[in-house]
Design a protein around this motif. Structure first.
Motif, PDB file in Angstrom:
ATOM      1  N   ILE A 469       5.445   3.039   0.160  1.00  0.00           N
ATOM      2  CA  ILE A 469       4.234   3.642   0.722  1.00  0.00           C
ATOM      3  C   ILE A 469       4.472   3.786   2.219  1.00  0.00           C
ATOM      4  O   ILE A 469       4.503   2.783   2.950  1.00  0.00           O
ATOM      5  N   VAL A 470       4.665   4.985   2.685  1.00  0.00           N
ATOM      6  CA  VAL A 470       5.076   5.206   4.076  1.00  0.00           C
ATOM      7  C   VAL A 470       4.030   4.712   5.065  1.00  0.00           C
ATOM      8  O   VAL A 470       4.370   4.099   6.083  1.00  0.00           O
ATOM      9  N   ASP A 471       2.761   4.964   4.794  1.00  0.00           N
ATOM     10  CA  ASP A 471       1.699   4.536   5.711  1.00  0.00           C
ATOM     11  C   ASP A 471       1.538   3.013   5.649  1.00  0.00           C
ATOM     12  O   ASP A 471       1.223   2.450   4.596  1.00  0.00           O
ATOM     13  N   ARG A 472       1.743   2.323   6.770  1.00  0.00           N
ATOM     14  CA  ARG A 472       1.763   0.858   6.773  1.00  0.00           C
ATOM     15  C   ARG A 472       0.389   0.273   6.429  1.00  0.00           C
ATOM     16  O   ARG A 472       0.308  -0.727   5.724  1.00  0.00           O
ATOM     17  N   ARG A 473      -0.659   0.869   6.927  1.00  0.00           N
ATOM     18  CA  ARG A 473      -1.999   0.382   6.614  1.00  0.00           C
ATOM     19  C   ARG A 473      -2.263   0.483   5.114  1.00  0.00           C
ATOM     20  O   ARG A 473      -2.749  -0.462   4.488  1.00  0.00           O
ATOM     21  N   GLU A 474      -1.924   1.621   4.534  1.00  0.00           N
ATOM     22  CA  GLU A 474      -2.108   1.816   3.105  1.00  0.00           C
ATOM     23  C   GLU A 474      -1.273   0.822   2.304  1.00  0.00           C
ATOM     24  O   GLU A 474      -1.719   0.291   1.275  1.00  0.00           O
ATOM     25  N   ALA A 475      -0.056   0.536   2.783  1.00  0.00           N
ATOM     26  CA  ALA A 475       0.827  -0.400   2.084  1.00  0.00           C
ATOM     27  C   ALA A 475       0.238  -1.811   2.072  1.00  0.00           C
ATOM     28  O   ALA A 475       0.301  -2.525   1.057  1.00  0.00           O
ATOM     29  N   ILE A 476      -0.336  -2.225   3.207  1.00  0.00           N
ATOM     30  CA  ILE A 476      -0.932  -3.565   3.288  1.00  0.00           C
ATOM     31  C   ILE A 476      -2.149  -3.654   2.376  1.00  0.00           C
ATOM     32  O   ILE A 476      -2.330  -4.640   1.635  1.00  0.00           O
ATOM     33  N   PHE A 477      -3.002  -2.642   2.390  1.00  0.00           N
ATOM     34  CA  PHE A 477      -4.168  -2.628   1.504  1.00  0.00           C
ATOM     35  C   PHE A 477      -3.730  -2.662   0.039  1.00  0.00           C
ATOM     36  O   PHE A 477      -4.351  -3.356  -0.794  1.00  0.00           O
ATOM     37  N   TYR A 478      -2.660  -1.954  -0.275  1.00  0.00           N
ATOM     38  CA  TYR A 478      -2.149  -1.916  -1.650  1.00  0.00           C
ATOM     39  C   TYR A 478      -1.684  -3.305  -2.091  1.00  0.00           C
ATOM     40  O   TYR A 478      -1.997  -3.755  -3.207  1.00  0.00           O
ATOM     41  N   ALA A 479      -0.933  -3.988  -1.212  1.00  0.00           N
ATOM     42  CA  ALA A 479      -0.418  -5.316  -1.560  1.00  0.00           C
ATOM     43  C   ALA A 479      -1.553  -6.315  -1.735  1.00  0.00           C
ATOM     44  O   ALA A 479      -1.544  -7.129  -2.673  1.00  0.00           O
ATOM     45  N   VAL A 480      -2.547  -6.268  -0.852  1.00  0.00           N
ATOM     46  CA  VAL A 480      -3.683  -7.193  -0.949  1.00  0.00           C
ATOM     47  C   VAL A 480      -4.482  -6.925  -2.229  1.00  0.00           C
ATOM     48  O   VAL A 480      -4.920  -7.856  -2.921  1.00  0.00           O
ATOM     49  N   ALA A 481      -4.648  -5.649  -2.570  1.00  0.00           N
ATOM     50  CA  ALA A 481      -5.421  -5.298  -3.769  1.00  0.00           C
ATOM     51  C   ALA A 481      -4.738  -5.754  -5.050  1.00  0.00           C
ATOM     52  O   ALA A 481      -5.412  -6.071  -6.040  1.00  0.00           O
TER      53      ALA A 481
END
Length: 526
Positions: A469-481
């Motif tokens: 997931i290139v967007d870092r914010r999106e990647a962090i939200f994805y991992a937390v979810a």
């Protein structure tokens, strides 16, 4: 305001002997009175001496005429500058073999050789430098010293005033080790504020660029070596040689090496071969209860009986003058190694074992170093600066030991840096975690998606599940979810940094801040 110096007196060692690299110092300039030193032509003014420094992106020699036009009295250069002759200013040129070294001499002299009045410890190595200087600072304060730190995260020391109160001076750092001029000015400020001891990180760039030239060390210490900065040093052999120069080419009263690292053990052997005293540290796997030392222990200072939980590590510290039980508020075997390096540095300066134990037991959370993001969810989130394969593997290993569920790794690689470590980082993540999310770090001038693609070449679906997931914010939200109770998430690569660097500019981005937002989002859905 520091006193006026002649140019000839500035280009000298602490003992007054001249810098041997002077090629041509015109007689009419030797006694010229200098009230300021600069290497930025925009800061030049009457009474200043301008040093032309060759950089990677620009060359100070190209700004010599501008510096003189702004009022500088003379220019120190390491090569002829035709533009000066064309402007009729050839007589204001001083030639030296290396302007970086000459600047270090001049800066130390200009600020009164502050290192002579401070107990400075320099810590080098690929990983662990920041944590080690924070631990040393904690020990020094436990021993009653007024202490300061200089490193990747910040410069910090107490500023005393005329009242009975003191406030802390804190400034973020643009580089791990400031350039020679900034460093000597900073050390002088610390000296003038009453600081007694300084723990500072010494990067390989700093050694190679002569930033710590003319800085006397009470102790120098080595943590470890693994792949990093090959965009600058090109080979691991060159990288190692530069690090080792701190132990052979600089004045130091004590030298400490972590012999649990193969390069550290090799460095200790080289020092011993030259009859140079060295203090070795490491974790002892055998019984050290009879220490001074047990027959099987080859370290001068070691740790034994490690017991870890999710928040701390208990171990026994052994020194040649006694032992202490340490309740250490950091986790991970590698942090115990950092603690041993800090303990050895303190012991070499005469700090007693009780104060060392107290300093380690009261150690602070180092910003961005396996920093836990507080939350009430059933899983844990950590932010860490790990940006090398070895650092990532080590941080993940520490979490694996304390995690009952899955370990999820979120990381990326920086742009305009050694591309060969990108697939290596991926392999380290796959080997050390159950799920990998590859994302952006600081892309700088490179295309973020291209960097992510480079990283993904090292992923192995047989060892770990993964997503990109290139967007870092999106990647962090994805991992937390995706996290479940008992899981641990490691968000690696940026640590304390609160920004992301792109080709078109820098934006605010804080991993811990974004992780808290992601946690709040899932709690709001519950």
């Amino acid at each position: 305001m520091y006193k006026t110096h002649s140019i000839a007196s500035l280009l000298c060692k602490a003992d007054g002997s001249p810098y041997s690299g002077i090629i041509d110092l015109p007689e009419h300039l030797a006694d010229c009175a200098i009230t300021d030193i600069v290497h930025d032509s925009r800061l030049a003014s009457p009474g200043s001496l301008f040093f032309a420094i060759e950089g990677h992106e620009s060359d100070g020699h190209d700004y010599a005429v501008a510096a003189l036009s702004a009022g500088a009295d003379a220019v120190v250069a390491q090569k002829p500058i035709p533009a000066l002759a064309e402007a009729g200013n050839q007589d204001r040129l001083i030639l030296v073999a290396d302007t970086r070294i000459a600047l270090a001499y001049a800066a130390a002299t200009f600020y009164g050789h502050p290192g002579k009045d401070l107990a400075i410890t320099g810590v080098t190595g690929t990983n662990g430098k920041t944590t080690t200087i924070y631990l040393m600072d904690s020990i020094a304060r436990a021993a009653g010293e007024q202490s300061g730190v200089i490193g990747t995260v910040e410069t910090r020391y107490l500023l005393s005033d005329n009242s009975h109160q003191a406030k802390e001076y804190v400034q973020s750092c643009a580089t791990t080790t400031p350039d020679a001029l900034a460093l000597q000015k900073l050390l002088a400020q610390m000296r003038d504020a009453g600081v007694q001891s300084v723990a500072m990180e010494v990067s390989s760039h700093a050694i190679d660029m002569h930033r710590v030239e003319q800085t006397p060390f009470a102790a120098v210490a080595f943590t470890n070596l693994s792949q990093d900065h090959l965009d600058y040093h090109h080979t691991m052999e060159e990288y190692r040689r530069v690090k080792e120069r701190l132990f052979f080419d600089f004045e130091a009263h004590a030298r400490i090496t972590n012999c649990d690292d193969a390069v550290g053990a090799g460095l200790a052997g080289k020092l011993k071969a030259q009859d140079t005293p060295v203090i070795t540290v490491g974790i002892c796997e055998s019984d050290c209860t009879s220490h001074t030392h047990s027959a099987s222990c080859t370290r001068d200072i070691c740790a034994s009986d490690l017991v870890q939980d999710s928040h701390m590590t208990n171990f026994v510290l052994h020194t040649p003058v006694g032992t202490a039980q340490i309740t250490f508020p950091l986790i991970g075997r590698y942090n115990v190694e950092n603690a041993l390096v800090a303990a050895a540095c303190a012991w070499s300066r005469g700090i007693n074992v009780d104060d060392i134990a107290q300093g380690l037991s009261q150690a602070p959370q180092v910003p961005g170093r396996l920093q836990q993001v507080e939350s009430s969810v059933g899983f844990k989130v950590f932010v860490d600066y790990a940006h090398t394969p070895d650092a990532l593997a080590t941080a993940l290993a520490a979490l694996c030991e304390q995690t009952s569920g899955r370990v999820i790794a979120v990381f990326g690689c920086g742009g305009d840096r050694d591309p060969s470590k990108r697939p290596m980082m991926a392999r380290a993540a796959c080997n050390g975690s159950d799920y990998v999310v590859v994302t952006s770090d600081n892309p700088r001038s490179e295309d973020p998606a291209s960097i992510v693609a480079d990283v993904c070449t090292g992923l192995d679906s047989k060892k770990s599940k993964f997503d990109a997931i290139v967007d870092r914010r999106e990647a962090i939200f994805y991992a937390v979810a995706m996290a479940d109770s008992g899981d641990s998430i490691l968000i690696a690569g940026k640590g304390h940094e609160d920004y992301q660097i792109f080709a078109d500019g820098t934006v605010h981005f804080d991993d811990a801040e974004v992780a808290r937002e992601a946690i709040d989002a899932i709690q709001g859905q519950a």
